[in-house]
Design a protein around this motif. Structure first.
Motif, PDB file in Angstrom:
ATOM      1  N   TRP A   1      36.881  30.885   4.743  1.00  0.00           N
ATOM      2  CA  TRP A   1      36.176  29.319   4.688  1.00  0.00           C
ATOM      3  C   TRP A   1      36.287  28.632   5.621  1.00  0.00           C
ATOM      4  CZ3 TRP A   1      35.238  29.040  -0.476  1.00  0.00           C
ATOM      5  CH2 TRP A   1      35.806  29.848  -1.439  1.00  0.00           C
ATOM      6  N   SER A   2      34.581  27.565   5.363  1.00  0.00           N
ATOM      7  CA  SER A   2      34.117  26.371   6.755  1.00  0.00           C
ATOM      8  C   SER A   2      34.422  25.425   5.913  1.00  0.00           C
ATOM      9  CB  SER A   2      32.980  27.029   7.145  1.00  0.00           C
ATOM     10  OG  SER A   2      32.821  28.480   7.719  1.00  0.00           O
TER      11      SER A   2
ATOM     12  N   GLY B   1      41.425  13.854   3.499  1.00  0.00           N
ATOM     13  CA  GLY B   1      42.082  14.380   1.996  1.00  0.00           C
ATOM     14  C   GLY B   1      40.836  14.435   1.946  1.00  0.00           C
ATOM     15  N   GLN B   2      39.419  14.515   2.034  1.00  0.00           N
ATOM     16  CA  GLN B   2      38.659  14.469   0.664  1.00  0.00           C
ATOM     17  C   GLN B   2      37.294  15.422   1.938  1.00  0.00           C
ATOM     18  OE1 GLN B   2      35.792  10.734  -0.181  1.00  0.00           O
ATOM     19  NE2 GLN B   2      37.660  10.178  -0.441  1.00  0.00           N
ATOM     20  N   CYS B   3      38.285  16.705   1.928  1.00  0.00           N
ATOM     21  CA  CYS B   3      36.878  18.171   2.786  1.00  0.00           C
ATOM     22  C   CYS B   3      36.985  18.861   1.510  1.00  0.00           C
ATOM     23  CB  CYS B   3      38.305  18.926   3.644  1.00  0.00           C
ATOM     24  SG  CYS B   3      37.226  19.425   4.860  1.00  0.00           S
ATOM     25  N   VAL B   4      35.405  19.248   1.710  1.00  0.00           N
ATOM     26  CA  VAL B   4      35.608  20.877   0.782  1.00  0.00           C
ATOM     27  C   VAL B   4      35.111  21.738   1.843  1.00  0.00           C
ATOM     28  CG1 VAL B   4      33.418  21.340  -0.285  1.00  0.00           C
ATOM     29  CG2 VAL B   4      33.994  19.422  -0.766  1.00  0.00           C
ATOM     30  N   GLU B   5      35.648  22.560   1.677  1.00  0.00           N
ATOM     31  CA  GLU B   5      34.894  24.319   2.302  1.00  0.00           C
ATOM     32  C   GLU B   5      34.184  24.849   1.693  1.00  0.00           C
ATOM     33  OE1 GLU B   5      39.918  24.916   4.315  1.00  0.00           O
ATOM     34  OE2 GLU B   5      38.584  25.385   2.465  1.00  0.00           O
TER      35      GLU B   5
ATOM     36  N   THR C   1      24.998  37.562   1.857  1.00  0.00           N
ATOM     37  CA  THR C   1      24.839  38.661   0.577  1.00  0.00           C
ATOM     38  C   THR C   1      24.248  38.470  -1.008  1.00  0.00           C
ATOM     39  OG1 THR C   1      27.325  38.738  -0.325  1.00  0.00           O
ATOM     40  CG2 THR C   1      26.371  40.089   2.646  1.00  0.00           C
ATOM     41  N   THR C   2      24.936  37.666  -1.644  1.00  0.00           N
ATOM     42  CA  THR C   2      24.863  37.642  -3.142  1.00  0.00           C
ATOM     43  C   THR C   2      23.848  36.280  -3.235  1.00  0.00           C
ATOM     44  OG1 THR C   2      26.151  36.026  -3.614  1.00  0.00           O
ATOM     45  CG2 THR C   2      26.827  38.317  -3.541  1.00  0.00           C
ATOM     46  N   GLY C   3      24.025  35.028  -2.647  1.00  0.00           N
ATOM     47  CA  GLY C   3      22.978  34.725  -2.215  1.00  0.00           C
ATOM     48  C   GLY C   3      24.256  33.234  -3.167  1.00  0.00           C
ATOM     49  N   GLU C   4      25.182  33.378  -3.766  1.00  0.00           N
ATOM     50  CA  GLU C   4      26.178  32.214  -4.087  1.00  0.00           C
ATOM     51  C   GLU C   4      27.012  31.860  -2.827  1.00  0.00           C
ATOM     52  OE1 GLU C   4      28.199  35.635  -6.513  1.00  0.00           O
ATOM     53  OE2 GLU C   4      26.969  34.856  -8.519  1.00  0.00           O
ATOM     54  N   PHE C   5      26.945  30.393  -3.762  1.00  0.00           N
ATOM     55  CA  PHE C   5      27.308  29.618  -2.408  1.00  0.00           C
ATOM     56  C   PHE C   5      28.809  29.370  -3.042  1.00  0.00           C
ATOM     57  CE2 PHE C   5      23.476  29.199  -0.849  1.00  0.00           C
ATOM     58  CZ  PHE C   5      23.426  28.392   0.326  1.00  0.00           C
ATOM     59  N   LEU C   6      30.705  29.863  -2.433  1.00  0.00           N
ATOM     60  CA  LEU C   6      31.326  29.725  -3.107  1.00  0.00           C
ATOM     61  C   LEU C   6      31.727  27.935  -2.147  1.00  0.00           C
ATOM     62  CD1 LEU C   6      32.576  33.442  -3.148  1.00  0.00           C
ATOM     63  CD2 LEU C   6      31.580  31.715  -5.396  1.00  0.00           C
ATOM     64  N   VAL C   7      32.031  27.284  -3.048  1.00  0.00           N
ATOM     65  CA  VAL C   7      33.012  26.471  -2.605  1.00  0.00           C
ATOM     66  C   VAL C   7      34.243  25.801  -3.379  1.00  0.00           C
ATOM     67  CG1 VAL C   7      32.260  23.255  -2.684  1.00  0.00           C
ATOM     68  CG2 VAL C   7      30.445  25.259  -2.176  1.00  0.00           C
ATOM     69  N   ARG C   8      34.929  24.968  -2.575  1.00  0.00           N
ATOM     70  CA  ARG C   8      36.622  24.618  -2.716  1.00  0.00           C
ATOM     71  C   ARG C   8      36.495  23.594  -2.526  1.00  0.00           C
ATOM     72  NH1 ARG C   8      40.745  29.229   0.167  1.00  0.00           N
ATOM     73  NH2 ARG C   8      40.531  28.332   2.209  1.00  0.00           N
ATOM     74  N   ASP C   9      37.837  22.817  -2.877  1.00  0.00           N
ATOM     75  CA  ASP C   9      38.528  21.636  -1.596  1.00  0.00           C
ATOM     76  C   ASP C   9      39.645  22.717  -0.739  1.00  0.00           C
ATOM     77  OD1 ASP C   9      40.382  19.158  -2.017  1.00  0.00           O
ATOM     78  OD2 ASP C   9      40.494  19.149  -3.790  1.00  0.00           O
ATOM     79  N   SER C  10      39.326  21.967  -0.060  1.00  0.00           N
ATOM     80  CA  SER C  10      40.151  21.920   1.186  1.00  0.00           C
ATOM     81  C   SER C  10      42.015  22.096   0.932  1.00  0.00           C
ATOM     82  CB  SER C  10      40.498  21.678   2.643  1.00  0.00           C
ATOM     83  OG  SER C  10      40.363  20.321   2.828  1.00  0.00           O
ATOM     84  N   LYS C  11      42.241  20.875   0.785  1.00  0.00           N
ATOM     85  CA  LYS C  11      43.811  20.493  -0.127  1.00  0.00           C
ATOM     86  C   LYS C  11      43.874  21.044  -1.465  1.00  0.00           C
ATOM     87  CE  LYS C  11      42.856  16.752  -2.168  1.00  0.00           C
ATOM     88  NZ  LYS C  11      41.310  16.495  -2.087  1.00  0.00           N
ATOM     89  N   ALA C  12      43.109  21.960  -2.335  1.00  0.00           N
ATOM     90  CA  ALA C  12      43.883  23.285  -3.256  1.00  0.00           C
ATOM     91  C   ALA C  12      43.560  24.833  -2.937  1.00  0.00           C
ATOM     92  CB  ALA C  12      43.411  22.768  -4.337  1.00  0.00           C
ATOM     93  N   PRO C  13      43.938  25.484  -1.458  1.00  0.00           N
ATOM     94  CA  PRO C  13      43.162  26.509  -1.538  1.00  0.00           C
ATOM     95  C   PRO C  13      43.908  27.625  -2.637  1.00  0.00           C
ATOM     96  CG  PRO C  13      44.502  26.237  -0.137  1.00  0.00           C
ATOM     97  CD  PRO C  13      44.941  24.865  -0.867  1.00  0.00           C
ATOM     98  N   ASN C  14      43.711  27.357  -3.355  1.00  0.00           N
ATOM     99  CA  ASN C  14      44.103  28.432  -4.337  1.00  0.00           C
ATOM    100  C   ASN C  14      43.993  27.898  -6.023  1.00  0.00           C
ATOM    101  OD1 ASN C  14      46.139  30.777  -2.502  1.00  0.00           O
ATOM    102  ND2 ASN C  14      47.647  28.807  -3.022  1.00  0.00           N
TER     103      ASN C  14
END
Length: 64
Positions: free
Chosen positions: A7-8, A17-21, A29-42
């Motif tokens: 993750w970047s 506290g407002q970070c997106v990864e 590889t698939t053209g899908e962009f996966l995004v998550r909240d860095s405060k909740a990596p799981n």
């Protein structure tokens, strides 16, 4: 066995506290962009199209 995603954090992240990864490998590889909240990596992961991801980046830049 699948390798874990790398993750970047946004270059606009200020550790306030407002970070997106995002995970670059699936985008390449698939053209899908996966995004998550860095405060909740799981926590949940959003799957965005290239157009949607570009919109998210533009929104972040305009509110940075």
């Amino acid at each position: 066995m699948t390798e874990p995603l790398r993750w970047s954090k946004s270059s606009y992240s200020d550790n306030g506290g407002q970070c997106v990864e995002w995970a670059p490998a699936p985008a390449a590889t698939t053209g899908e962009f996966l995004v998550r909240d860095s405060k909740a990596p799981n926590g949940p992961v959003l799957t965005l199209t290239a157009e949607s991801f570009a919109g998210l980046v533009a929104l972040a830049k305009s509110h940075g």
